[in-house]
Scaffold this active site. Sequence first.
Site, PDB file in Angstrom:
ATOM      1  N   HIS A 167     -12.894  -2.338   5.496  1.00 52.99           N
ATOM      2  CA  HIS A 167     -11.513  -2.602   5.881  1.00 52.99           C
ATOM      3  C   HIS A 167     -11.434  -2.769   7.389  1.00 52.99           C
ATOM      4  O   HIS A 167     -12.130  -2.094   8.137  1.00 52.99           O
ATOM      5  CB  HIS A 167     -10.605  -1.441   5.446  1.00 52.99           C
ATOM      6  CG  HIS A 167     -10.451  -1.333   3.972  1.00 52.99           C
ATOM      7  ND1 HIS A 167     -10.714  -0.170   3.274  1.00 52.99           N
ATOM      8  CD2 HIS A 167     -10.078  -2.240   3.037  1.00 52.99           C
ATOM      9  CE1 HIS A 167     -10.496  -0.371   1.979  1.00 52.99           C
ATOM     10  NE2 HIS A 167     -10.107  -1.615   1.830  1.00 52.99           N
ATOM     11  N   GLY A 168     -10.568  -3.659   7.825  1.00 52.48           N
ATOM     12  CA  GLY A 168     -10.435  -3.919   9.251  1.00 52.48           C
ATOM     13  C   GLY A 168     -11.328  -5.079   9.659  1.00 52.48           C
ATOM     14  O   GLY A 168     -11.902  -5.770   8.833  1.00 52.48           O
ATOM     15  N   HIS A 179     -12.308  -6.822  -1.327  1.00 52.24           N
ATOM     16  CA  HIS A 179     -11.592  -5.983  -0.371  1.00 52.24           C
ATOM     17  C   HIS A 179     -12.170  -6.200   1.023  1.00 52.24           C
ATOM     18  O   HIS A 179     -13.313  -6.607   1.189  1.00 52.24           O
ATOM     19  CB  HIS A 179     -11.726  -4.506  -0.745  1.00 52.24           C
ATOM     20  CG  HIS A 179     -10.791  -4.090  -1.827  1.00 52.24           C
ATOM     21  ND1 HIS A 179     -10.379  -2.791  -2.023  1.00 52.24           N
ATOM     22  CD2 HIS A 179     -10.157  -4.808  -2.781  1.00 52.24           C
ATOM     23  CE1 HIS A 179      -9.555  -2.726  -3.046  1.00 52.24           C
ATOM     24  NE2 HIS A 179      -9.409  -3.944  -3.525  1.00 52.24           N
ATOM     25  N   GLY A 180     -11.368  -5.891   2.044  1.00 54.36           N
ATOM     26  CA  GLY A 180     -11.836  -6.072   3.409  1.00 54.36           C
ATOM     27  C   GLY A 180     -12.087  -7.534   3.720  1.00 54.36           C
ATOM     28  O   GLY A 180     -13.074  -7.890   4.366  1.00 54.36           O
ATOM     29  N   GLY A 181     -11.178  -8.401   3.283  1.00 50.48           N
ATOM     30  CA  GLY A 181     -11.394  -9.836   3.438  1.00 50.48           C
ATOM     31  C   GLY A 181     -11.154 -10.351   4.846  1.00 50.48           C
ATOM     32  O   GLY A 181     -11.653 -11.419   5.210  1.00 50.48           O
ATOM     33  N   SER A 191       0.842  -1.197   0.000  1.00 49.07           N
ATOM     34  CA  SER A 191       0.000   0.000   0.000  1.00 49.07           C
ATOM     35  C   SER A 191       0.878   1.248   0.000  1.00 49.07           C
ATOM     36  O   SER A 191       2.103   1.165   0.155  1.00 49.07           O
ATOM     37  CB  SER A 191      -0.904   0.011   1.231  1.00 49.07           C
ATOM     38  OG  SER A 191      -0.120   0.184   2.411  1.00 49.07           O
ATOM     39  N   GLU A 216     -11.178   0.554  -8.107  1.00 50.29           N
ATOM     40  CA  GLU A 216     -12.250   0.474  -7.113  1.00 50.29           C
ATOM     41  C   GLU A 216     -13.274   1.538  -7.478  1.00 50.29           C
ATOM     42  O   GLU A 216     -12.980   2.733  -7.429  1.00 50.29           O
ATOM     43  CB  GLU A 216     -11.719   0.701  -5.700  1.00 50.29           C
ATOM     44  CG  GLU A 216     -12.800   0.566  -4.642  1.00 50.29           C
ATOM     45  CD  GLU A 216     -12.251   0.523  -3.218  1.00 50.29           C
ATOM     46  OE1 GLU A 216     -13.058   0.370  -2.292  1.00 50.29           O
ATOM     47  OE2 GLU A 216     -11.026   0.643  -3.037  1.00 50.29           O
ATOM     48  N   GLU A 238      -8.356   2.840   5.291  1.00 47.31           N
ATOM     49  CA  GLU A 238      -7.164   2.214   4.720  1.00 47.31           C
ATOM     50  C   GLU A 238      -6.188   3.302   4.332  1.00 47.31           C
ATOM     51  O   GLU A 238      -6.438   4.101   3.429  1.00 47.31           O
ATOM     52  CB  GLU A 238      -7.525   1.371   3.484  1.00 47.31           C
ATOM     53  CG  GLU A 238      -6.338   0.768   2.755  1.00 47.31           C
ATOM     54  CD  GLU A 238      -5.881  -0.552   3.338  1.00 47.31           C
ATOM     55  OE1 GLU A 238      -4.846  -1.068   2.887  1.00 47.31           O
ATOM     56  OE2 GLU A 238      -6.554  -1.054   4.241  1.00 47.31           O
TER      57      GLU A 238
END
Length: 342
Positions: free
Chosen positions: A212-213, A251-253, A53, A161, A169
Amino acid sequence: MPIATPEVYNEMLDRAKAGKFAYPAINVTSTQTLHAALRGFAEAESDGIIQISTGGAEFLGGQYNKDMVTGAVALAEFAHVVAAKYDITVALHTDHCPKDKLDGYVRPLLEVSAERVAKGLNPLFQSHMWDGSAETLADNLAIGQELLAKAAAAKIILEVEITPTGGEEDGVSHEINDELYTTVDDALRTAEALGLGEKGRYLLAASFGNVHGVYKPGNVVLRPELLKDLQEGVAAKYGKAGGSPFDFVFHGGSGSTEQEIATALENGVVKMNLDTDTQYAFTRPVADHMFRNYDGVLKVDGEVGKKSTYDPRTWGKLAEASMAKRVTEACANLRSTGTKLK
């Protein structure tokens, strides 16, 4: 060939799509976490994706000048050397890059790869992400068109995205609300602007409630079945009945259930980002080591501590093993275990 060539990366994604599995995309912030990711893939006999990132690249560039491009290039070059010792294939990717960081991150990295390709070499990275989720969709796709053209010329795949992912993020944050769901109209506008491969291959991070998280149960409502609606809506318009025109990214897996992941895989997800869970897996044994060996890692009450205890190699090995184990679990959840290229 442990670092995928452009042709091999395309083959990896095609195999994942056809086989209804996905590659874990593991965020790394150091050579140590890179080794942990590579080890996890190797132990699972799975190929995979290593990603950096903007914040990770800045950290890798050193705290003296915090240069993102230096950090990303340095780790990529390091990966090209050390990955040769692992019996798997990995692609190198840059994660979330918002508009205000494009000129200091993705655009210079595209130029680095373009120069390499002009010399007959492979690109340094195999894919880059443009995160325009904070922009209007029109502006997002306009920038996406520019970047896709440059990426295709450098034999690189672009990830876009198109709608927000909740949470935070690297300083980009979105509320967790009902707007975290991509519509069929959003997907159609994306196909119209970026094409369906003829302008260059891209990965699509669509939103189906992703955050995310990691959050407690009930705070996040994932609807991975929405991806099927997007696939069918675009396929119907472009005469691809029964097809799956998009290569989706989850995303955010971190923290997702096995059923949510399975549904996403059935609907075209070929890549799932994993960061929060692997961060915790890396840090947890380090914390345990420090608590259990307090008087060894610190010079308490005038004592001298214990060198073998505070030696970074001692707790670093524990951290690598723990993170690698979490990567192998991700491979199992994403059905990529045992699928490495022969």
